[in-house]
Design an enzyme around this catalytic site. Structure first.
Site, short mmCIF file in Angstrom:
data_model
loop_
_atom_site.label_atom_id
_atom_site.label_comp_id
_atom_site.label_asym_id
_atom_site.label_seq_id
_atom_site.Cartn_x
_atom_site.Cartn_y
_atom_site.Cartn_z
N HIS A 204 0.65 -1.12 -0.07
CA HIS A 204 0.08 0.05 -0.01
C HIS A 204 0.60 1.34 0.16
O HIS A 204 0.15 2.40 -0.17
CB HIS A 204 -0.83 -0.10 1.20
CG HIS A 204 -0.37 0.00 2.56
ND1 HIS A 204 0.41 -0.70 3.23
CD2 HIS A 204 -0.02 1.21 3.49
CE1 HIS A 204 0.90 -0.27 4.32
NE2 HIS A 204 0.76 0.99 4.37
C1 UD1 Z 1 -1.88 5.00 6.79
C2 UD1 Z 1 -0.45 5.26 7.58
C3 UD1 Z 1 0.32 4.18 7.02
C4 UD1 Z 1 -0.04 2.73 7.37
C5 UD1 Z 1 -1.20 2.62 6.65
C6 UD1 Z 1 -1.90 1.25 7.22
C7 UD1 Z 1 0.08 7.68 7.67
C8 UD1 Z 1 1.08 8.73 7.09
N1 UD1 Z 1 0.09 6.40 6.86
O1 UD1 Z 1 -1.50 4.91 5.35
O2 UD1 Z 1 1.51 4.46 7.87
O3 UD1 Z 1 1.00 1.85 7.11
O4 UD1 Z 1 -2.21 3.68 7.12
O5 UD1 Z 1 -2.98 1.17 6.48
O6 UD1 Z 1 -0.79 7.95 8.66
N2 UD1 Z 1 -9.03 4.77 2.77
C9 UD1 Z 1 -10.21 4.17 2.44
N3 UD1 Z 1 -10.92 3.80 3.76
C10 UD1 Z 1 -10.10 3.73 4.82
C11 UD1 Z 1 -8.99 4.46 4.96
C12 UD1 Z 1 -8.36 4.73 3.80
O7 UD1 Z 1 -11.04 3.77 1.47
O8 UD1 Z 1 -10.84 3.37 6.04
C13 UD1 Z 1 -8.45 4.99 1.23
C14 UD1 Z 1 -8.62 6.62 1.01
O9 UD1 Z 1 -9.01 6.77 -0.36
C15 UD1 Z 1 -7.44 7.27 1.51
C16 UD1 Z 1 -6.33 6.18 0.91
O10 UD1 Z 1 -7.07 5.06 1.39
O11 UD1 Z 1 -7.41 8.51 0.89
C17 UD1 Z 1 -5.16 6.19 1.97
O12 UD1 Z 1 -5.55 6.29 3.61
P1 UD1 Z 1 -4.60 7.19 4.57
O13 UD1 Z 1 -5.06 6.95 5.71
O14 UD1 Z 1 -4.63 8.59 4.11
O15 UD1 Z 1 -3.09 6.53 4.51
P2 UD1 Z 1 -2.84 5.08 4.26
O16 UD1 Z 1 -2.27 4.81 2.80
O17 UD1 Z 1 -3.88 4.07 4.70
#
Ligand code: UD1
Length: 387
Positions: A204
């Protein structure tokens, strides 16, 4: 005593669970605040249920956004909660944006900050997590270290040693607690891979999934690996969006299964019985090491070098041939012996509670008798397939 824990994203929840139990056992008033950085049930609520974490006392509904937006909204919404409750300590976990937001708000309100999983460093400033780690540690009054090598990093940054406690790894507390339940679920049977070697994949990180060429190369490697062994790829929402963006023709090869994110117990059941794990996650590097399962981490560096020097983890470049060769080696390498890492023993949260409630110290001087972990230098691992 009132302790307020702030969590927000999936990897925080496994760290919170044992700390909550250890604090509540000591009659601490433990307030749980969920920023809402992760909000899908499969990325959040399911973990609370499976890990027996009480419902959050406050849910801030922060959601997705750029790093600045996510951190800023979390800070804005945390400030009144922390200011109203006046906790004796704010606990933060890991390295996500919610971790940094909590440390900044608490420090500015002059509330003591504790950081669970302090001192890890990749040295890679392109990773947002590295920025979060360094700043959170600098703002923390009490730093809870998962492994001995973390102390050197903090020492090099001038963190006073009296703030530092080598308590061990809370992720492993949760793993030890959950493993019997996970094994009973027998996820490999449900996914049709029982009794044979298979690979489990999670990817991811932006560096692996946001660049279309890199993602194509990784999918090519997985498709080819799937000709040899079943490949179970649990797909993070970010990665699913990127794969859909590539508009690849669906593979006719049924051996590569693209799955929704799995709950903690199903994932543990699959990982514990896997022939090899391919990932860019932080937590899986530790879990596979504890379980003795070969792990390939598709990254140029790791903040968890002990999993390479003393565990089953190997770094690998995001290149098809490097991944295939390393996966084949991993599949041959699986042995029943599990590495022993100092204080990865299921009791880290208990030590944290002793520090918080009894003022206990967990010094770095006395290595545990059973440990094979060196007291000092852990060499920097280099990725396979580099150059
Ligand atoms: C975050 C953490 C990362 C961790 C990861 C685990 C930071 C900087 N990064 O990254 O260290 O390894 O979580 O998963 O905090 N989204 C959904 N549903 C959700 C959550 C996210 O659809 O419940 C999608 C959204 O489009 C979002 C994208 O995933 O924009 C990324 O989510 P985000 O929380 O920004 O960062 P992660 O890549 O998950």
């Amino acid at each position: 005593m009132r302790v307020l824990s702030v969590v927000g994203a999936r990897p925080n929840f496994m760290k919170l669970a044992p700390v909550d139990r250890a604090l509540v056992k000591r009659d601490v008033e433990h307030v749980i605040v969920h920023t809402g950085q992760h909000y899908d049930a499969g990325m959040s609520a399911d973990f609370f249920e499976q890990l027996w974490i009480p419902q959050p006392d406050h849910h801030l509904g922060v959601g997705s956004g750029t790093h600045a937006q996510q951190t800023a909204v979390a800070m804005q919404r945390l400030e009144p909660v922390i200011s109203d409750l006046h906790p004796d300590l704010v606990l933060t976990y890991g390295d996500v944006n919610s971790t940094l937001a909590a440390a900044l708000v608490a420090a500015k309100l002059q509330v003591p900050v504790g950081h669970v999983e302090a001192g890890l460093r990749s040295g890679d400033w392109t990773m947002p997590e590295e920025i979060n780690r360094v700043i959170t540690d600098r703002l923390s009054d009490v730093l809870f270290l998962p492994s001995r090598d973390a102390a050197q990093n903090l020492d090099a940054e001038g963190i006073p040693p009296e703030r530092v406690h080598f308590v061990g790894n809370v992720m492993i507390d949760t793993l030890c607690w959950a493993l019997p339940q996970a094994q009973a679920l027998d996820a490999p049977a449900r996914f049709g891979v029982s009794g044979r070697p298979y690979a489990v994949v999670t990817l991811h990180r932006p560096a692996n999934v946001d660049d279309a060429d890199v993602l194509r190369e990784l999918l090519d490697a997985l498709n080819r690996l799937a000709r040899q062994v079943p490949v179970l790829f649990t797909v993070h929402p970010r990665t699913r969006a990127r794969i859909e963006g590539l508009r690849l023709r669906p593979s006719t090869d049924q051996a590569l299964q693209l799955l929704e994110p799995l709950g903690y117990l199903d994932m543990l059941s699959l990982v514990a019985n896997a022939g090899v794990v391919i990932t860019d996650s932080g937590g899986l590097q530790e879990e596979t090491t504890f379980l003795g399962v070969p792990c390939l981490t598709v990254r140029p560096n790791t903040e968890r070098p002990i999993t390479c020097t003393h565990g089953t983890n190997r770094l690998v470049q995001p290149r098809r041939d490097a991944i295939l060769a390393a996966a084949e080696r991993g599949l041959r390498r699986r042995s029943p012996a599990r590495p022993i890492i100092e204080r990865w023993d299921g009791r880290a949260a208990e030590r944290i509670a002793q520090v918080v409630c009894d003022g206990e110290r967990f010094e770095l001087d006395a290595p545990d008798a059973a440990s094979r972990t060196p007291r000092h230098a852990v060499a920097i691992p280099q990725p396979l397939g580099a150059g």
